[in-house]
Design a protein around this motif. Structure first.
Motif, PDB file in Angstrom:
ATOM      1  N   ASP A  64       0.850  -1.183   0.000  1.00 12.67           N
ATOM      2  CA  ASP A  64       0.000   0.000   0.000  1.00 12.67           C
ATOM      3  C   ASP A  64       0.886   1.233   0.000  1.00 12.67           C
ATOM      4  O   ASP A  64       1.939   1.251   0.649  1.00 12.67           O
ATOM      5  N   GLY A  65       0.491   2.265  -0.731  1.00 18.09           N
ATOM      6  CA  GLY A  65       1.249   3.503  -0.765  1.00 18.09           C
ATOM      7  C   GLY A  65       2.442   3.434  -1.701  1.00 18.09           C
ATOM      8  O   GLY A  65       2.472   2.623  -2.634  1.00 18.09           O
ATOM      9  N   GLU A  66       3.418   4.280  -1.435  1.00 14.74           N
ATOM     10  CA  GLU A  66       4.643   4.344  -2.238  1.00 14.74           C
ATOM     11  C   GLU A  66       5.849   4.350  -1.312  1.00 14.74           C
ATOM     12  O   GLU A  66       5.846   5.039  -0.286  1.00 14.74           O
ATOM     13  N   VAL A  67       6.873   3.610  -1.700  1.00 12.63           N
ATOM     14  CA  VAL A  67       8.121   3.565  -0.945  1.00 12.63           C
ATOM     15  C   VAL A  67       9.268   3.767  -1.926  1.00 12.63           C
ATOM     16  O   VAL A  67       9.346   3.076  -2.944  1.00 12.63           O
ATOM     17  N   THR A  68      10.139   4.719  -1.621  1.00 18.21           N
ATOM     18  CA  THR A  68      11.336   4.927  -2.434  1.00 18.21           C
ATOM     19  C   THR A  68      12.462   4.111  -1.826  1.00 18.21           C
ATOM     20  O   THR A  68      12.737   4.199  -0.628  1.00 18.21           O
ATOM     21  N   VAL A  69      13.088   3.290  -2.667  1.00 13.14           N
ATOM     22  CA  VAL A  69      14.193   2.433  -2.247  1.00 13.14           C
ATOM     23  C   VAL A  69      15.452   2.932  -2.940  1.00 13.14           C
ATOM     24  O   VAL A  69      15.442   3.178  -4.152  1.00 13.14           O
ATOM     25  N   SER A  70      16.522   3.072  -2.178  1.00  7.07           N
ATOM     26  CA  SER A  70      17.796   3.529  -2.728  1.00  7.07           C
ATOM     27  C   SER A  70      18.911   2.606  -2.259  1.00  7.07           C
ATOM     28  O   SER A  70      18.870   2.106  -1.129  1.00  7.07           O
ATOM     29  N   ASN A  71      19.892   2.396  -3.121  1.00  8.08           N
ATOM     30  CA  ASN A  71      21.090   1.662  -2.708  1.00  8.08           C
ATOM     31  C   ASN A  71      22.286   2.609  -2.595  1.00  8.08           C
ATOM     32  O   ASN A  71      23.424   2.173  -2.511  1.00  8.08           O
ATOM     33  N   GLY A  72      22.026   3.902  -2.606  1.00  9.73           N
ATOM     34  CA  GLY A  72      23.064   4.901  -2.513  1.00  9.73           C
ATOM     35  C   GLY A  72      23.568   5.375  -3.865  1.00  9.73           C
ATOM     36  O   GLY A  72      24.230   6.404  -3.963  1.00  9.73           O
ATOM     37  N   GLN A  73      23.248   4.627  -4.933  1.00 13.34           N
ATOM     38  CA  GLN A  73      23.659   5.005  -6.284  1.00 13.34           C
ATOM     39  C   GLN A  73      22.465   5.200  -7.199  1.00 13.34           C
ATOM     40  O   GLN A  73      22.490   6.024  -8.100  1.00 13.34           O
ATOM     41  N   GLU A  74      21.439   4.409  -6.993  1.00 10.85           N
ATOM     42  CA  GLU A  74      20.215   4.545  -7.779  1.00 10.85           C
ATOM     43  C   GLU A  74      19.034   4.392  -6.843  1.00 10.85           C
ATOM     44  O   GLU A  74      19.160   3.856  -5.742  1.00 10.85           O
ATOM     45  N   GLU A  75      17.877   4.909  -7.287  1.00 14.97           N
ATOM     46  CA  GLU A  75      16.674   4.764  -6.478  1.00 14.97           C
ATOM     47  C   GLU A  75      15.490   4.493  -7.379  1.00 14.97           C
ATOM     48  O   GLU A  75      15.498   4.820  -8.571  1.00 14.97           O
ATOM     49  N   ALA A  76      14.497   3.869  -6.766  1.00 15.12           N
ATOM     50  CA  ALA A  76      13.260   3.540  -7.477  1.00 15.12           C
ATOM     51  C   ALA A  76      12.097   3.758  -6.524  1.00 15.12           C
ATOM     52  O   ALA A  76      12.197   3.462  -5.335  1.00 15.12           O
ATOM     53  N   THR A  77      10.998   4.283  -7.052  1.00 10.90           N
ATOM     54  CA  THR A  77       9.774   4.415  -6.278  1.00 10.90           C
ATOM     55  C   THR A  77       8.891   3.221  -6.592  1.00 10.90           C
ATOM     56  O   THR A  77       8.547   2.975  -7.747  1.00 10.90           O
ATOM     57  N   LEU A  78       8.580   2.463  -5.551  1.00  9.12           N
ATOM     58  CA  LEU A  78       7.753   1.263  -5.686  1.00  9.12           C
ATOM     59  C   LEU A  78       6.327   1.583  -5.264  1.00  9.12           C
ATOM     60  O   LEU A  78       6.101   2.266  -4.261  1.00  9.12           O
ATOM     61  N   ARG A  79       5.388   1.061  -6.035  1.00  7.68           N
ATOM     62  CA  ARG A  79       3.963   1.226  -5.756  1.00  7.68           C
ATOM     63  C   ARG A  79       3.364  -0.152  -5.486  1.00  7.68           C
ATOM     64  O   ARG A  79       4.061  -1.150  -5.603  1.00  7.68           O
ATOM     65  N   PRO A  80       2.077  -0.219  -5.121  1.00  7.76           N
ATOM     66  CA  PRO A  80       1.504  -1.514  -4.757  1.00  7.76           C
ATOM     67  C   PRO A  80       1.805  -2.619  -5.756  1.00  7.76           C
ATOM     68  O   PRO A  80       1.680  -2.443  -6.963  1.00  7.76           O
ATOM     69  N   TRP A  81       2.278  -3.711  -5.195  1.00  9.22           N
ATOM     70  CA  TRP A  81       2.638  -4.966  -5.854  1.00  9.22           C
ATOM     71  C   TRP A  81       3.979  -4.907  -6.590  1.00  9.22           C
ATOM     72  O   TRP A  81       4.424  -5.889  -7.154  1.00  9.22           O
ATOM     73  N   ASP A  82       4.666  -3.744  -6.572  1.00  8.91           N
ATOM     74  CA  ASP A  82       6.042  -3.687  -7.056  1.00  8.91           C
ATOM     75  C   ASP A  82       6.934  -4.337  -6.003  1.00  8.91           C
ATOM     76  O   ASP A  82       6.639  -4.279  -4.797  1.00  8.91           O
ATOM     77  N   SER A  83       8.024  -4.921  -6.454  1.00  7.84           N
ATOM     78  CA  SER A  83       8.936  -5.591  -5.533  1.00  7.84           C
ATOM     79  C   SER A  83      10.373  -5.215  -5.842  1.00  7.84           C
ATOM     80  O   SER A  83      10.686  -4.690  -6.912  1.00  7.84           O
ATOM     81  N   CYS A  84      11.248  -5.486  -4.875  1.00 10.19           N
ATOM     82  CA  CYS A  84      12.654  -5.148  -5.004  1.00 10.19           C
ATOM     83  C   CYS A  84      13.481  -6.168  -4.221  1.00 10.19           C
ATOM     84  O   CYS A  84      13.114  -6.543  -3.111  1.00 10.19           O
TER      85      CYS A  84
END
Length: 110
Positions: A64-84
């Motif tokens: 639910d919602g949005e979560v931004t995930v970063s590894n310090g070099q790149e980032e991605a905004t994940l939305r419902p049912w996106d995975s990382c």
């Protein structure tokens, strides 16, 4: 079979986590497990984790919602049912940059 009712899932704390409520759904305090545990994190607006690495693989699924995930070099905004997937020893930071609560499922080895 081990059933864990959500309203009985044990909360836990982790260093470097702010404005987050975390519970274990399976494994560790939530019951027996042979290879992994599952957790659910509720991340308040502006909340998240510091950039940090651990020696184990992590899998995240936004529920639910949005979560931004970063590894310090790149980032991605994940939305419902996106995975990382975060590889062992790869840094990661989670952040809720929105004005609504986000929920993310975590699967991690024991």
């Amino acid at each position: 079979m081990n059933v864990m009712r959500f309203d009985q899932a044990p909360p836990y704390q982790a260093p470097g986590h702010a404005l987050m409520h975390m519970v274990r759904l399976q494994g560790r305090e939530a019951g027996p497990a042979d290879c992994l545990w599952l957790g659910l994190s509720t991340i308040e607006p502006g909340g998240g984790t510091t950039l940090d690495a651990s020696g184990v693989e992590k899998m995240y699924v936004v529920l639910d919602g949005e979560v931004t995930v970063s590894n310090g070099q790149e980032e991605a905004t994940l939305r419902p049912w996106d995975s990382c997937r975060i590889a062992p020893n790869e840094s990661r930071a989670l952040r809720n940059n929105t004005n609504r609560i986000a929920r993310i499922l975590l699967a991690m080895p024991l």
